[in-house]
Design an enzyme around this catalytic site. Structure first.
Site, PDB file in Angstrom:
ATOM      1  N   SER A  16       0.832  -1.206   0.000  1.00  0.00           N
ATOM      2  CA  SER A  16       0.000   0.000   0.000  1.00  0.00           C
ATOM      3  C   SER A  16       0.865   1.253   0.000  1.00  0.00           C
ATOM      4  O   SER A  16       1.964   1.269   0.563  1.00  0.00           O
ATOM      5  CB  SER A  16      -0.889  -0.004   1.249  1.00  0.00           C
ATOM      6  OG  SER A  16      -1.517   1.249   1.438  1.00  0.00           O
TER       7      SER A  16
ATOM      8  N   TYR B  18      -2.546  -0.279   9.968  1.00  0.00           N
ATOM      9  CA  TYR B  18      -2.728  -0.848   8.631  1.00  0.00           C
ATOM     10  C   TYR B  18      -1.441  -0.702   7.812  1.00  0.00           C
ATOM     11  O   TYR B  18      -0.953  -1.665   7.205  1.00  0.00           O
ATOM     12  CB  TYR B  18      -3.881  -0.148   7.915  1.00  0.00           C
ATOM     13  CG  TYR B  18      -3.982  -0.496   6.449  1.00  0.00           C
ATOM     14  CD1 TYR B  18      -4.398  -1.762   6.045  1.00  0.00           C
ATOM     15  CD2 TYR B  18      -3.652   0.435   5.467  1.00  0.00           C
ATOM     16  CE1 TYR B  18      -4.481  -2.084   4.700  1.00  0.00           C
ATOM     17  CE2 TYR B  18      -3.740   0.121   4.120  1.00  0.00           C
ATOM     18  CZ  TYR B  18      -4.154  -1.144   3.746  1.00  0.00           C
ATOM     19  OH  TYR B  18      -4.228  -1.462   2.410  1.00  0.00           O
TER      20      TYR B  18
END
Length: 338
Positions: free
Chosen positions: A130, A155
Site C-alpha cells: 500500500s 494498517y
C-alpha cells in the site's frame, strides 16, 4: 496457468480473476466474505464470474487466510503456478478501532500464503502492499527507493511487515515475490468505505460529506482498470536473483534475493476538492460540505513515482479522473437503481 487469487470477492480481486479467466487461465478465487462492508456487494461481484464457473475456468473457495490447515491443504491440492494475494483487512481508520483484525488477516494471513508458496514450488507471488507505507514521508513523488520506516497507522505497519516477510522468504527459499504499493484505487464495484463511494452516496442522498484537512489534501487517484492492467502485466515479470546487489548501494525495492517492490498508481495526484468537483459535475448536484481537521492515521499527500513499473511492463495509466468518475457514477446509479 493455474492462479490463486485471494480477495476474489473484493474490489480489485474480482477484476483480476476476471481478466485472468478471459486470458484462458484457470483461477481459484479465495475470500472469507467477511462483513467489514456489505456482503451483498461481494456476492454481486462473484456473480460476474459465474460464466467462468460454468466453463470450468473459475472456482470459488470460501476460506479465511488465518486458517492455517485449510490454506496448506488448498495449496497442496491445487498446485498453483502463480499466486496473486490481494486479500487483507483494509482501511486505515478501522485499524485504529479493531487492530486485532489486522494481525489475523494481514500478518498471519500473509504468512500462510508465504508458507503455501514455500512448500508447493509457486513460481511467482504477487501481493498487495500500500502507498500508506510511506507514512511520514514528505518528499514527493514517493519512490520505492525512499525509507518507509515511519507508518502512521497499524494498517500501514502491517503492509510494511508484509514486504519484510516476503523478503525473508525470497531470501531463505528462493521464492520470487513482487509487492505492489497501491495508490488510491477507485472505479466501479469499489469499496463502500472509500471516499468516492461515500461522497457519491451522500451527495445523491442530500447528506453532508466530510472534507478532511479542510480540503487541503492530494491523492494519486488511479482507476481500477489501470490497476488491473498493471497487476496482470507484472505477473509475467518474475524477479531474479542478483548476487551483485548490496544493501549499502542497492535500492530497497530490490535485493540479492528474487524480490521486487513497485508503486502502482497514476503518477499525477489531484486535490481532493477537484475530485469532489468531478463527482458533483457528473451528478449535477453540489455537495453539502463539512470541512474538518486532518484525521488520525491520514496523510497529506500521496504521489506515486511509477517509472520502474513502466520500464518492466510498458504499463502507463490511461484513464483520466473525469473519465474514471463518469464510469464509477454510471455503475453506482445502475447498481443501486437510482
Amino acid at each position: 496457468m493455474k492462479y490463486l487469487v485471494t480477495g476474489a470477492a473484493g474490489f480489485i480481486g474480482h477484476f483480476v480473476a476476471q481478466r485472468l479467466c478471459e486470458q484462458g487461465h484457470s483461477v481459484v478465487g479465495l475470500d472469507n466474505l467477511n462483513d467489514y462492508y456489505e456482503v451483498s456487494l461481494k456476492h454481486a461481484r462473484l456473480a460476474n464470474l459465474d460464466k467462468f464457473v460454468e466453463s470450468g475456468l473459475f472456482t470459488f473457495v470460501k476460506m479465511d487466510l488465518a486458517d492455517r490447515a485449510g490454506i496448506a491443504t488448498l495449496f497442496s491440492d491445487e498446485k498453483f503456478d502463480r499466486v496473486i494475494h490481494l486479500a487483507a483487512q483494509a482501511g486505515v481508520r478501522y485499524s485504529i478501532e479493531n487492530p486485532m483484525a489486522y494481525a489475523d488477516s494481514n500478518l498471519i494471513g500473509h504468512l500462510t500464503i508465504l508458507e503455501g508458496c514455500r512448500h508447493n514450488n509457486v513460481q511467482h507471488l504477487i501481493y498487495a502492499s500500500s502507498s500508506s507505507v510511506y507514512g511520514l514521508n514528505s518528499k514527493v513523488p514517493f519512490a520505492t527507493s525512499d525509507t518507509v520506516d515511519h507508518p502512521v497507522s497499524l494498517y500501514a505497519a502491517t503492509k510494511k511487515s508484509n514486504e519484510l516477510m516476503a523478503h525473508s522468504y525470497s531470501h531463505l527459499y528462493n521464492i520470487p515475490t513482487t509487492g505492489l504499493r497501491f495508490f488510491t484505487v477507485y472505479g466501479s464495484w469499489g469499496r463502500p468505505d472509500m471516499a468516492p463511494y461515500i461522497f457519491t452516496k451522500k451527495i445523491l442522498n442530500g447528506d453532508t460529506i466530510d472534507i478532511n484537512n479542510n480540503g487541503d489534501m492530494w491523492r494519486d487517484f488511479t482507476h481500477v482498470n489501470d490497476i488491473v492492467e498493471g497487476v496482470i502485466r507484472i505477473a509475467d515479470v518474475i524477479p531474479q536473483r542478483n548476487d551483485k546487489w548490496k544493501v549499502e548501494s542497492g535500492s530497497p525495492a530490490t535485493s540479492s534475493a528474487p524480490y521486487s517492490i513497485y508503486n502502482i498508481g497514476h503518477g499525477s495526484p489531484i486535490r481532493l476538492m477537484d475530485f469532489v468537483k468531478a463527482i458533483e459535475d457528473e451528478l449535477g448536484i453540489e455537495a453539502k460540505k463539512n470541512f474538518r481537521e486532518m484525521q488520525a492515521g491520514d496523510v497529506y499527500q500521496t504521489y506515486a513515482d511509477t517509472q520502474d513499473l513502466f520500464k518492466v511492463t510498458n504499463y502507463t495509466p490511461k484513464i483520466t479522473v473525469k473519465e474514471g468518475v463518469a464510469e464509477f457514477v454510471t455503475w453506482f446509479k445502475d447498481f443501486y437503481k437510482i
